[in-house]
Design an enzyme around this catalytic site. Structure first.
Site, PDB file in Angstrom:
ATOM      1  N   PRO A  57     -54.627  12.264 -39.984  1.00 18.01           N
ATOM      2  CA  PRO A  57     -55.021  13.639 -39.988  1.00 18.01           C
ATOM      3  C   PRO A  57     -53.968  14.519 -40.655  1.00 18.01           C
ATOM      4  CG  PRO A  57     -54.984  12.680 -37.775  1.00 18.01           C
ATOM      5  CD  PRO A  57     -54.601  11.628 -38.724  1.00 18.01           C
ATOM      6  N   GLU A  58     -54.385  15.300 -41.576  1.00 13.53           N
ATOM      7  CA  GLU A  58     -53.532  16.377 -42.091  1.00 13.53           C
ATOM      8  C   GLU A  58     -53.901  17.641 -41.319  1.00 13.53           C
ATOM      9  OE1 GLU A  58     -53.305  16.595 -46.409  1.00 13.53           O
ATOM     10  OE2 GLU A  58     -53.981  14.533 -46.575  1.00 13.53           O
TER      11      GLU A  58
END
Length: 276
Positions: free
Chosen positions: A2-3
């Site tokens: 996840p960014e």
DNA sequence: CAAGTTACCTGACGGC
DNA sequence: TGCCGTCAGGTAACTT
């Protein structure tokens, strides 16, 4: 992993299930993540406490209890959080379970174990920006993330702009996918040395980063292989990828083919014609 | 000091 | 089928 958009989606997803709940029990499978899991401190400071706030800073989630304790969760590359009934058998790579007073468990699952959990109390929690986040740059949506700020940091440096954007001390939360996508949107080559970028171009790039991140959040994030939000739904921003993973495919803006190269050891996708 | 490389870990995939 | 190399969203500790 996840960014920023994926972490934001997870944050918004877990918040309504956590606010006002108290933590009754904490279990751990005994394995190390990137750092040791502070399970003793978690039990000491969180069991019996009510959750009063859930927020995101950079790619970190913060779960804040009524005694001021902050549980920080970083999802690494493959970390995920979701809720299960306590009778649901644990999944492979479940590492930590938080049992709540409504009989739901928040479960942290992380195949590659690149994530981390942290407990902050007292001064460390109260002054989190100068303790835990002392080396973390501004949020991309903050006014501190300005062209002047970037021009100053870039002066005299030859670092490729993509590596610069992915440096969390410069700006928080921009990872590989969104660095690639933002630079395409801004028509700036990922290899471009940062000292050669004008104030105007920085301004444009900032605007593009904010647009891309906002759109990704609205889409529920991107699903590359294993990101699902709290409701087990995949994000769908990957439908909107202009360059990421599109090596050899036609540019969506001109007739060139998307190139792939390594910059700072990370896969970098760009249009050699549009991005200068 | 800046910039590049390596390590951490598991699983999926392609080639042979 | 299976073995092997390569690759993957992050971060920080290294090296150059």
């Amino acid at each position: 992993m996840p960014e920023l958009p994926e972490v934001e989606v997870i944050c918004r997803g877990i918040r309504p299930h956590l606010l006002g709940r108290s933590i009754e029990k904490i279990s751990h499978n005994g394995k190390m993540l990137r750092l040791p899991v502070p399970v003793d401190a978690m039990r000491l400071h969180l069991v019996g406490r009510e959750i009063v706030e859930v927020k995101r800073r950079a790619k970190y989630l913060q779960i804040i209890a009524d005694n001021g304790t902050i549980l920080i969760i970083h999802l690494g590359m493959t970390g995920n959080l979701s809720f299960f009934g306590p009778d649901t058998p644990p999944a492979r790579h479940d590492h930590v379970h938080l049992l709540l007073d409504n009989d739901l468990e928040l479960r942290y699952n992380d195949t590659r174990r690149f994530g981390s959990l942290h407990i902050l109390t007292g001064h460390e929690a109260e002054d989190i920006e100068t303790t835990f986040f002392s080396t973390t740059g501004p949020e991309p949506f903050s006014t501190a993330f300005s062209p002047e700020y970037l021009v100053n940091l870039a002066r005299g440096r030859v670092m490729p702009v993509k590596s610069f954007l992915m440096t969390n001390q410069i700006v928080a939360g921009v990872g590989n996918i969104y660095a690639n996508e933002s630079l395409f949107q801004a028509a700036i080559s990922p290899q471009r040395p940062i000292s050669t970028i004008s104030r105007t171009s920085w301004q444009h790039l900032i605007t593009c980063i904010r647009q891309i991140l906002s759109q990704a959040i609205e889409c529920g994030g991107s699903t590359i292989s294993d990101f699902v939000n709290v409701s087990k739904e995949s994000g769908y921003f990957q439908m909107n990828f202009q360059v990421y993973g599109r090596k050899g495919q036609p540019c969506k803006r001109c007739i060139a083919e998307i190139n792939k190269s390594q910059i700072g050891g990370r896969a970098s996708y760009y249009c050699p014609k549009c991005q200068k």
